[in-house]
Scaffold this motif. Structure first.
Motif, short mmCIF file in Angstrom:
data_model
loop_
_atom_site.label_atom_id
_atom_site.label_comp_id
_atom_site.label_asym_id
_atom_site.label_seq_id
_atom_site.Cartn_x
_atom_site.Cartn_y
_atom_site.Cartn_z
N UNK A 1059 56.76 -61.01 -30.41
CA UNK A 1059 56.02 -60.82 -28.94
C UNK A 1059 55.49 -59.60 -28.75
N UNK A 1060 55.30 -58.38 -29.81
CA UNK A 1060 54.89 -57.21 -29.23
C UNK A 1060 53.49 -57.24 -28.92
N UNK A 1061 52.79 -57.97 -29.39
CA UNK A 1061 51.20 -58.01 -29.30
C UNK A 1061 50.99 -58.61 -28.12
N UNK A 1062 51.73 -59.56 -27.37
CA UNK A 1062 51.49 -60.12 -26.15
C UNK A 1062 51.94 -59.16 -25.11
N UNK A 1063 53.06 -58.45 -25.45
CA UNK A 1063 53.38 -57.31 -24.53
C UNK A 1063 52.39 -56.12 -24.37
N UNK A 1064 51.89 -55.63 -25.51
CA UNK A 1064 50.82 -54.69 -25.31
C UNK A 1064 49.79 -55.26 -24.62
N UNK A 1065 49.27 -56.64 -24.58
CA UNK A 1065 48.31 -57.20 -23.83
C UNK A 1065 48.67 -57.36 -22.32
N UNK A 1066 49.97 -57.36 -22.16
CA UNK A 1066 50.43 -57.25 -20.67
C UNK A 1066 50.22 -55.82 -20.14
N UNK A 1067 50.53 -54.81 -20.95
CA UNK A 1067 50.33 -53.55 -20.43
C UNK A 1067 48.89 -53.07 -20.24
N UNK A 1068 48.02 -53.67 -21.07
CA UNK A 1068 46.72 -53.23 -20.91
C UNK A 1068 46.25 -53.97 -19.36
N UNK A 1069 46.68 -55.28 -19.20
CA UNK A 1069 46.12 -55.66 -17.76
C UNK A 1069 46.81 -54.85 -16.65
N UNK A 1070 48.14 -54.36 -16.94
CA UNK A 1070 48.75 -53.95 -15.83
C UNK A 1070 48.24 -52.44 -15.64
N UNK A 1071 47.88 -51.79 -16.61
CA UNK A 1071 47.20 -50.22 -16.47
C UNK A 1071 45.68 -50.51 -15.75
N UNK A 1072 45.14 -51.62 -15.94
CA UNK A 1072 43.80 -51.86 -15.12
C UNK A 1072 44.02 -52.11 -13.88
#
Length: 1123
Positions: A1059-1072
């Motif tokens: 699930x690391x890839x999904x978590x990184x995607x979530x961090x990208x949306x959060x940073x935006x």
């Protein structure tokens, strides 16, 4: 055809007697004048004819030796069979349609007739082929030597010739030999090698030639008599010439005989005399027609191995038909052939398989076994059966009965731990007959009455003892059927009349008893119809057979034959035909319980249908109708029968009988016919069941019996009701009576629907008058309402079809029927059905044209529809709100009422998804502010969790935000604050926030907004001036950031490498999203610092985060903190 395996001279050595000594030569007497020259037959001819039938020729020789040649010639002349019917009987496996039809009492009427006709075509063709061979002159060289007949049959070759020289082989010649004794053919052989149970056409042709063309046959004395007249030189020439002509065939045999003769101690030398195949049978030999026993067993075994194939079952039924034909002719081969068949049935491997596996046998096999038991009943109950032979059969039946795999009489009854003495097998009824005899003096006097009645002198005519035969009806009719089956037609008729007279007296006693008791009881556990021995069917068959007029046309096959005065059951003149109808009605109206088990119930239904089909084949006249009226009235006044006022709750229904009586009496006595029909509509087992559930299942559990054939009886209810509705002929009194009975007794929804459809088709088919058509339409409409009433709360897969059909039927009846349905819709329809089906049909633009309505009637229908949809919406707003808003849109007051019903609906009646659906519908109808209010109400009832990013209402939330942007600032504020309260998913909130910060394409200028879209508070379209740092966007932004913080924290608690890839995607949306906030960079950096510190053990994940977000290093985080 089975050939003899041995030569003519030795094949009968074990069967033929041995002649004692060579007799002295006798000179042949001088030829006398033929009998045709005299006016009467000679005494020699008459005596020879009698002797040839009953006395073995060996007895004649022993008593009168030597027998003159003239006497021998007349005896051997008359010893050949004289009746062509006997030859026809042995020409094939079956030769009578009627016999096959009667033997198969357990099949339905339709299948019996079809199979009988099919089986009759074969034997008729076989016998006709033999007749053609005879008529075409193909029988040649007919020679009778003593009791041996030989000849040659020339058969044309049916194959076309392949060349011009094939005409030499156009004919095939077959050699036929026949041995006979006492007017019975005891053995046959033919070179055609056609293997069959009975005789080939060549044998039949030769036998017919001997009967029809007896003068053209050459007659010789038995060969031994001719040898006695030869000298030694002639005998030597005879032997040598015979050996010379047939040395390839008989030379080894001749040498063996010569060696035995030359040996003084051989068996041939010791015994006196010699075998003569032409000298007739011994006195100890059986005198019966020839059948090939091995072929009987082989063919039965083959047919049984074929399983349930149609042709195999048909051939086995034909065998039973042949046995019955033999029994009627009093041919001893009948029981002999039945025993061979039974042995193969018992040895059938499938029988043990069915028994060991506990599985039921096929229906066709079951019918064959029942027929087998019935045939044995006819055999062992024969009054002329010798006691010794009867005991032999008893031993066989007992042995078969005791076998574990022997089929039971009722296979559906429990058979656990039953010993042989307790169980009831298919042979039990035959064994039961050993408890009954024919020695009763009254019975013997009854059977002899036919002779006195025919002669007109019956001194016991007035004797009451001879008028009745009081015995259990099943046993009494079994006697009748046995007499009839074994060729005692007159005796069977006399006994049947006595049985019917006793049956009438029993019914009179029941009428008397009905005045003292009110409770119906079942007097006999043995049913008269559907019983394995079929007592009523046996009586009806006998009486109809007596009434047949073969000289009449097929349309008038039966005629009234008066019963002799001394035998008539009534005092007035009676006929066998009327009596057959009376017996059938009395038997079918018996008050009896439904038998237990599927097979027994199906047998009952088939037997009833067969009896009705037999009665239907008779042309009705006034005498028969009068008989039916008298019997029907007597039954309705009586007690403890199926047509009485009170019946047992689990008694057999009377629909098929009442339908027949109604059809016969409706044009003569209408009141009586409808009374009978209403009684026939009863189905007692369901009449006592007060539930309205659909009983369309074929299995219904009553108190004591499982009704497997309930569906069959309910179908009969439908047929009877339809017949009565059509027969009422617009008489409203009868219509009302039948309609009330149907609504009370017919509980099955599927069958009630079938009845309503049939009546509707009859009314709209164009075959009835206009007044009757209107009446039938109203009947169908009323039945449809009853149908909708009983299925309203019961689940049935045909409910939708029923509702649609009922609305179409109401359309055919008229506007009044539609208004009536709408005013009382709650009794028949659910709210959804009333709006989606009924209201939609009424509001269709084609409806007024179809009903030919004026303006006033159209408005009345529309007003009723609006009232209906509002009532339905109050009960079921989820399914009816859109229909109500649609149909009430042109009526402002009704529209507001429908809208308020939706707003005031409780959360339990309308979910958020349903509210969004209604709101979208209003938005499409340009009611944007009403759509906004409903969307906010839906948001209040909506909950989207933190991990429900794919929730089905996400698009509805976006749509609610978009509709608020079209109205004004206050609407936007209210919507966004409701979104913050209802949605906890960070990604969903982020998407909403991003759309709100963009220039919305759906934002309308105040000048372009419709009047209906303006906020009641006068708010203007200021949505394009919203600032993210101001309310309500700053509140939405803060809620989104908090959702990301909680979402990221919760995911890290149970995260795995996949699930690391999904978590990184979530961090990208959060940073935006964090970047939209004034201090978003600092807050995101703090989040990263917290992650690095708290979850430093997840090294791989932390490494991926550093690679993905390189700007957020530890130094940057520290500098950001100092600033």
């Amino acid at each position: 055809m089975s050939r003899d395996d041995q030569s003519v001279g030795t094949s009968h050595s074990s069967q033929r007697r041995l002649k004692r000594k060579f007799k002295s030569p006798q000179k042949p007497p001088e030829a006398k004048k033929s009998c045709a020259q005299y006016s009467c037959r000679t005494l020699l001819d008459i005596c020879a004819e009698v002797v040839a039938v009953s006395i073995p020729f060996q007895t004649v020789e022993d008593r009168f030796s030597p027998v003159p040649e003239a006497v021998q010639l007349r005896i051997i002349y008359w010893s050949f069979p004289r009746n062509e019917d006997e030859i026809r009987m042995y020409s094939s496996i079956s030769s009578s349609v009627g016999a096959n039809h009667d033997a198969m009492k357990y099949t339905s009427a339709f299948s019996s007739v079809v199979e009988s006709s099919a089986s009759a075509a074969g034997p008729k063709q076989q016998f006709n082929r033999a007749v053609r061979l005879l008529n075409d002159g193909n029988v040649r060289d007919a020679l009778q030597i003593g009791f041996h007949l030989s000849g040659s049959i020339n058969c044309p070759n049916s194959k076309p010739s392949s060349s011009d020289f094939d005409f030499l082989n156009d004919e095939k010649q077959y050699k036929v030999s026949i041995n006979f004794d006492r007017c019975k053919i005891t053995s046959v052989s033919c070179t055609c090698d056609n293997k069959d149970i009975f005789w080939c056409p060549h044998v039949v042709a030769l036998a017919l030639f001997r009967i029809r063309c007896a003068k053209e046959v050459k007659y010789r004395l038995p060969i031994s008599e001719s040898l006695c007249q030869m000298t030694k030189d002639q005998l030597q020439k005879l032997c040598m010439y015979t050996i010379a002509q047939h040395h390839r065939d008989i030379l080894p045999t001749c040498q063996q005989v010569v060696d035995s003769l030359l040996s003084p101690n051989s068996k041939i030398s010791v015994l006196a005399g010699y075998p003569d195949p032409t000298a007739g049978a011994s006195r100890d030999d059986d005198n019966c027609y020839f059948i090939d026993e091995s072929q009987v067993q082989e063919q039965v075994k083959f047919y049984l191995s074929q399983g349930g194939y149609y042709n195999s079952a048909k051939q086995l039924k034909c065998m039973f038909s042949k046995i019955k034909e033999m029994l009627k002719a009093r041919d001893t081969n009948g029981p002999r052939m039945l025993r061979l068949i039974t042995l193969e049935f018992i040895a059938d491997p499938k029988l043990k398989i069915w028994h060991n596996q506990g599985s039921a046998m096929t229906e066709k096999s079951r019918i064959l076994w029942d027929t087998l038991g019935y045939m044995w009943l006819m055999v062992v109950f024969n009054p002329l059966c010798p006691s010794s032979l009867r005991e032999d059969w008893r031993a066989c039946l007992t042995e078969w009965h005791s076998k574990p795999e022997c089929p039971l009489e009722n296979p559906d009854l429990p058979n656990i731990d039953l010993v042989a003495d307790d169980k009831r097998s298919v042979f039990s009824r035959a064994l039961d007959t050993y408890s009954f005899t024919w020695d009763d003096a009254q019975l013997q006097a009854l059977l002899k009455r036919h002779r006195r009645a025919q002669s007109g002198s019956d001194p016991m005519r007035k004797s009451s003892d001879l008028k009745y035969w009081d015995e259990e009806i099943s046993i009494a009719t079994c006697r009748v059927d046995t007499l009839r089956c074994n060729g005692f037609e007159n005796e069977s008729i006399v006994l049947s009349l006595a049985v019917i007279r006793s049956l009438r007296r029993r019914l009179k006693k029941k009428v008397t008893k009905s005045r003292r008791s009110d409770d119906p009881v079942i007097e006999s556990a043995d049913s008269w119809v559907g019983n394995p021995s079929e007592p009523i069917l046996a009586l009806v068959d006998l009486l109809l057979e007596v009434s047949e007029d073969n000289s009449a046309s097929p349309a008038a096959k039966f005629t009234h034959i008066p019963i002799p005065d001394g035998l008539s059951p009534r005092s007035e003149e009676d006929s066998y035909l009327c009596l057959a109808f009376e017996v059938a009605i009395l038997g079918m109206s018996q008050h009896r319980l439904l038998p237990a088990g599927l097979y027994a119930q199906e047998r009952l239904c088939r037997a009833e249908e067969l009896i009705i089909s037999k009665l239907s084949n008779v042309n009705m006249d006034t005498r028969i109708v009068k008989t039916l009226m008298l019997v029907s009235m007597a039954l309705m006044k009586g007690f403890n029968n199926g047509l009485a006022a009170q019946v047992h709750p689990e008694s057999v229904p009377m629909q098929i009988l009442c339908k027949y009586l109604f059809e016969m009496l409706v044009h003569v006595e209408r009141e009586l016919a409808f009374e009978i029909g209403v009684l026939g509509l009863r189905l007692p087992v369901t009449d006592n069941n007060q539930t309205t559930d659909d009983t369309e299942s074929l299995m219904f559990n009553a108190e004591n019996t499982r009704w497997y054939t309930l569906g069959n009886f309910q179908s009969r209810q439908v047929e009877l009701a339809l017949t009565m509705f059509i027969g009422a002929n617009d008489n409203m009194l009868f219509i009302k009576k039948v309609l009330d009975a149907v609504q009370f007794h017919l509980k099955s929804a599927s069958h009630l629907f079938s009845l309503a459809q049939d009546i509707h088709k009859k009314a709209t088919g164009g075959t009835v008058e206009s007044d009757c058509k209107k009446t039938l339409l109203n009947v169908a409409f009323e039945l449809g309402l009853q149908l909708l009433r009983i299925t309203l709360r019961a689940s049935t897969w045909r409910r939708s079809e029923m509702v649609t059909w009922q609305i179409n039927c109401a359309m055919d009846v008229g506007a009044g029927a539609l208004i009536s349905m709408m005013q009382s819709w709650s009794n028949f329809l659910s709210p959804k059905e009333a709006t989606s089906n009924l209201s939609s049909t009424v509001m269709n633009r084609d409806t007024p044209m179809r009903l030919q309505l004026n303006y006033t009637q159209i408005q009345e229908l529309k007003n009723c529809t609006r009232t209906l949809v509002l009532q339905c919406t109050r009960k079921d707003p989820a399914n009816c709100a859109i229909y109500a808003l649609t149909f009430c849109e042109n009526d402002r007051q009704a529209f507001e009422a429908a809208y308020n019903i939706v707003l005031e609906a409780s959360p339990g009646t309308l979910t958020s998804s349903q509210l969004f659906t209604i709101a979208r519908f209003l938005e499409q109808r340009m009611h944007r502010y009403r759509a906004f209010k409903l969307s906010n109400l839906a948001l209040k009832r909506l909950k989207i969790g933190a991990s429900q990013e794919t929730h089905h209402s996400v698009n509805d939330v976006h749509w609610a935000v978009a509709i608020s942007f079209q109205l004004g600032r206050s609407e936007i504020v209210a919507t966004l604050r409701q979104v913050i309260s209802s949605v906890q998913c960070a990604n969903v909130l982020s998407d909403i926030l991003r759309r709100c910060t963009m220039s919305a394409p759906n934002v309308l200028d105040s000048s372009k907004r419709s009047a209906g879209s303006k906020s009641p508070g006068g708010g203007s379209s200021s949505s394009r001036f919203l600032n993210i740092n101001q309310s309500p966007l700053n509140e939405l932004l803060e809620a989104t950031l908090n959702a990301y913080l909680s979402g990221i924290t919760s995911r890290l608690q149970h995260i795995s490498p996949r699930h690391y890839t999904d978590f990184l995607t979530l961090l990208h949306k959060a940073r935006h999203t964090f970047s939209l906030a004034p201090n978003g960079r600092e807050r995101f950096a703090q989040l990263m610092e917290s992650l690095m510190t708290t979850h430093k053990g997840k090294k791989k994940l932390m490494q991926l985060i550093r690679q993905t977000f390189p700007t957020f290093t530890a130094a940057d985080v520290a500098s950001t903190s100092r600033v």
